[in-house]
Design a protein around this motif. Structure first.
Motif, PDB file in Angstrom:
ATOM      1  N   UNK A   1       8.650 -66.594 -38.681  1.00  0.00           N
ATOM      2  CA  UNK A   1       9.132 -67.297 -37.503  1.00  0.00           C
ATOM      3  C   UNK A   1      10.437 -68.020 -37.822  1.00  0.00           C
ATOM      4  N   UNK A   2      11.508 -67.759 -37.068  1.00  0.00           N
ATOM      5  CA  UNK A   2      12.784 -68.446 -37.317  1.00  0.00           C
ATOM      6  C   UNK A   2      12.628 -69.952 -37.106  1.00  0.00           C
ATOM      7  N   UNK A   3      13.204 -70.728 -37.997  1.00  0.00           N
ATOM      8  CA  UNK A   3      13.069 -72.182 -37.895  1.00  0.00           C
ATOM      9  C   UNK A   3      14.410 -72.896 -37.942  1.00  0.00           C
ATOM     10  N   UNK A   4      15.501 -72.154 -38.072  1.00  0.00           N
ATOM     11  CA  UNK A   4      16.818 -72.749 -38.277  1.00  0.00           C
ATOM     12  C   UNK A   4      17.217 -73.679 -37.137  1.00  0.00           C
ATOM     13  N   UNK A   5      16.995 -73.279 -35.904  1.00  0.00           N
ATOM     14  CA  UNK A   5      17.440 -74.072 -34.759  1.00  0.00           C
ATOM     15  C   UNK A   5      16.280 -74.675 -33.969  1.00  0.00           C
ATOM     16  N   UNK A   6      15.117 -74.763 -34.604  1.00  0.00           N
ATOM     17  CA  UNK A   6      13.940 -75.250 -33.877  1.00  0.00           C
ATOM     18  C   UNK A   6      13.286 -76.463 -34.536  1.00  0.00           C
ATOM     19  N   UNK A   7      13.992 -77.081 -35.489  1.00  0.00           N
ATOM     20  CA  UNK A   7      13.397 -78.217 -36.188  1.00  0.00           C
ATOM     21  C   UNK A   7      12.643 -77.816 -37.430  1.00  0.00           C
TER      22      UNK A   7
END
Length: 277
Positions: free
Chosen positions: A145-151
């Motif tokens: 799951x991408x987490x770079x721009x989601x906190x």
């Protein structure tokens, strides 16, 4: 629903810094949550750590040095109380649930030693456990799951992802309860149909496989949480944390950056010279 159908013991601390060997606990909480995720008991206490709280730490949890000195309780009494509660819960097979618990348990261990109190493993007569760390489990179940721009995988972002309400973030009681709720949601997701996982963008846009296969893999990861007992789950997290930190070290090494992720979970071993008075 296996282990999730029983009582969970949420645990969290707020501290003076991120260094487990030198930081002090200024707030500590335990939350007993039942199978329906209702709070049955909540015990949150402020500790007079005897040192000033840096402004950076106060900005995060909102506890100032002035408030701590005015309202904080005797650290030795509070630590003894929580050590008894934690060890009693684990001895009875109740899982200690929290977020990034390798930090909290290591810090708590050093605080007990600093005040001349028996450690958790000494009280248990064995290694601590069972432990359920939603930080480790989230990455284990949904590693891509991408987490770079989601906190990232911080508690607030994780609560949002799992549809969990988190009021008053960085209050130890609120964070402990949110961790229990997230753990409950994780296991609940294991009973969802495969189609449930197709809603997530990283499943729909998977570059490694078809969206259907990505959904099946994600479903299987969460489903496993419903099939294993707490002993197996604890061991799975030990293995997962070791792998996760090894991958993190490799990632930073490729960028020429240092990384102190050591893969030790749920507590870093005690080194006598490390604890400072």
């Amino acid at each position: 629903m296996s282990w999730i159908a029983e009582t969970m013991f949420g645990f969290d601390t707020e501290t003076t810094s991120v260094d487990v060997e030198t930081a002090r606990i200024v707030q500590i909480a335990q939350v007993m949550a039942d199978a329906r995720n209702r709070t049955t008991t909540q015990d949150v206490q402020l500790i007079n750590a005897g040192v000033d709280i840096p402004e950076g730490a106060s900005a995060i949890h909102g506890i100032t040095t002035e408030r701590m000195r005015a309202e904080g309780l005797d650290p030795k009494k509070v630590l003894e109380h929580y050590a008894d509660e934690l060890s009693s819960a684990m001895a009875g097979g109740t899982p200690i649930v929290g977020m990034n618990l390798a930090y909290d348990f290591t810090l708590f261990d050093r605080e007990l030693r600093r005040h001349g109190l028996r450690t958790l493993d000494a009280r248990l007569g064995r290694a601590i456990g069972p432990v359920v760390d939603v930080y480790v489990l989230d990455k284990l179940c949904d590693p891509w799951r991408p987490t770079k721009n989601s906190g990232g995988r911080k508690l607030g972002a994780m609560a949002k992802h799992y549809g969990v309400r988190l009021d008053n973030a960085h209050d130890a009681g609120a964070d402990a309860l949110a961790s229990c709720r997230i753990a409950w949601q994780m296991v609940t997701w294991g009973s969802k149909p495969v189609e449930f996982f197709l809603q997530f963008p990283h499943v729909q846009n998977s570059k490694k496989q078809t969206s259907d296969q990505a959904a099946r893999d994600l479903h299987r990861n969460y489903q496993r949480l419903t099939e294993i007992d707490l002993v197996q789950l604890h061991q799975a997290q030990i293995k997962a944390k070791r792998k996760q930190d090894a991958e993190l070290r490799d990632h930073f090494a490729k960028q020429g950056k240092p990384c102190d992720a050591d893969g030790l979970w749920p507590m870093r071993p005690y080194k006598p010279a490390a604890v400072k008075a």
